[in-house]
Design a protein around this motif. Structure first.
Motif, PDB file in Angstrom:
ATOM      1  N   LYS A 187       0.819  -1.232   0.000  1.00 38.19           N
ATOM      2  CA  LYS A 187       0.000   0.000   0.000  1.00 38.19           C
ATOM      3  C   LYS A 187       0.836   1.258   0.000  1.00 38.19           C
TER       4      LYS A 187
ATOM      5  N   ARG B 174       2.085   2.321   2.738  1.00 44.31           N
ATOM      6  CA  ARG B 174       1.470   2.947   3.913  1.00 44.31           C
ATOM      7  C   ARG B 174       2.555   3.367   4.888  1.00 44.31           C
TER       8      ARG B 174
ATOM      9  N   SER C 198      -7.801  -0.515   4.579  1.00 43.41           N
ATOM     10  CA  SER C 198      -8.522  -0.460   3.316  1.00 43.41           C
ATOM     11  C   SER C 198      -7.550  -0.827   2.176  1.00 43.41           C
TER      12      SER C 198
ATOM     13  N   ASN D  32      -6.562   0.143  -0.726  1.00 45.99           N
ATOM     14  CA  ASN D  32      -6.192   1.145  -1.718  1.00 45.99           C
ATOM     15  C   ASN D  32      -4.710   1.465  -1.561  1.00 45.99           C
TER      16      ASN D  32
ATOM     17  N   SER E 262     -10.750   4.835  -0.622  1.00 41.14           N
ATOM     18  CA  SER E 262     -10.892   3.399  -0.333  1.00 41.14           C
ATOM     19  C   SER E 262     -11.678   2.730  -1.451  1.00 41.14           C
TER      20      SER E 262
HETATM   21 MG    MG Z   1      -7.626   3.530   4.633  1.00 44.62          MG
END
Ligand code: MG
Ligand code: TXA
Length: 316
Positions: free
Chosen positions: A49, A51, A136, A138, A144
């Motif tokens: 991700k 992230r 999520s 994405n 999302s």
């Molecule tokens: Mg999220």
């Protein structure tokens, strides 16, 4: 990496048990799951991700008995909310058990837990037989995904598998409530309304002070829910310039027939607005539109979460 597409919860779960990362539908949005007790599998979620490592994940369970294993203790407020709203679009934050690896909650002493109200998600989670950490599905900073095609658009070739279901029921994420403080605090508004929560625990607070929110929920610091197009909030469609050929509009009121737009979605209810919002924003990006005009809604029920996401999407 080849991403497998499947409709079989058993096939998707076997990949999780082998340390893989799998996107799956829930009633809110699609999640990207890994075995929460396997730190290297969880690490792969952050990589796929992109992230930030300081943003903690929600652990998903298919069975309430797992909660006791994940939490160091379950505060009374959490037990009350779980009893009333699980399975459902609610995430509770509880003290984290030492059995759960640090990486799952980005080193915080707490843990976010939720049980989705979705047949395919529950079948998948039960087949996994282990708690599943899932943000999520994405790429970080994108809206999302509310359908499997959006997951593929963001993550094809970066994850092991997508469990294909239908478009998600609510279209917005779960409501996150911190139950490690008394009274509990709503850290993120979502598909479960604050009014419903207050019916059960009237003292629940809405956290508005940005410093406190930052300290409690590191994820809120990061830019979220943003499409490439510029999101402009308007009171009503009469604010749209008459020639808006590279622009779109989403809202509850219909624009005048003479307003020229590239795309248009008039929702019948605020629930339908929530259901369609992320899909519509993604569609606008696919078409290369420059501006999306979004009508503001009343801050009540799911409208509170719609306004939160619209504000975040409009920040640049
Ligand atoms: Mg999220
Ligand atoms: O509906 C949902 O909640 C979806 C589906 C897949 O379940 N999941 C989701 O996850 O939206 P994610 O990672 O995109 O958002 C989780 C939010 C983030 O804002 C994160 O910072 C917060 O929950 N969070 C997670 N664990 C936390 C913790 N221990 N303390 C405070 N906030 C936490």
């Amino acid at each position: 990496m080849k991403t497998i597409l499947t409709t079989s919860p058993a096939e998707a779960a076997s990949i999780v048990r082998d340390g893989g990362i799998v996107a799956f539908p829930t009633e809110t949005v699609y999640g990207l799951g890994a075995d929460a007790l396997n730190p290297s599998a969880v690490d792969r979620i952050f990589q796929a991700k992109q992230r930030p490592p300081d943003n903690p994940l929600i652990v998903h369970v298919g069975d309430l008995s797992m909660l006791g294993k994940l939490a160091d203790n379950v505060p009374i407020s959490a037990a009350t909310l779980v009893e009333k709203f699980f399975p459902g679009p609610l995430t509770v934050i509880v003290p984290r058990s030492p059995e759960v690896p640090d990486v799952v909650s980005a080193g915080l002493p707490t843990l976010a837990v939720r049980m989705p109200d979705h047949q395919l998600a529950l079948a998948f989670l039960r087949e996994c037989g282990t708690p599943v950490a899932a943000p999520s599905a994405n790429r970080s900073g994108r809206p999302s995904p509310t359908n499997w095609q959006s997951v593929v658009a963001d993550l094809d070739g970066r994850i092991d598998c997508v469990l294909q279901g239908t478009q998600t029921d609510h279209g917005l994420e779960s409501t996150v409530v911190d139950c490690t403080v008394d009274p509990p605090i709503v850290l993120r508004t979502g598909a479960l309304s604050v009014e419903s929560l207050r019916d059960v625990i009237p003292q629940i607070r809405l956290e508005n002070a940005p410093e406190e929110l930052l300290a409690r929920s590191p994820g809120t610091r990061h830019r979220h829910y943003a499409p490439d197009a510029k999101v402009v909030l308007i009171d009503g469609p009469d604010r749209i310039p008459p020639q808006s050929l590279n622009a779109a509009y989403i809202g509850l009121d219909a624009p005048d027939a003479e307003v020229k737009l590239a795309d248009l979605l008039v929702a019948r209810t605020v629930e339908q607005y929530a259901f369609e919002l992320y899909r519509f924003l993604r569609q606008c990006d696919e078409r290369g539109l420059e501006i999306v005009y979004c009508q503001t809604v009343r801050e009540e029920g799911i409208g509170r979460a719609v306004m939160d996401r619209l504000r975040r999407a409009s920040e640049s």
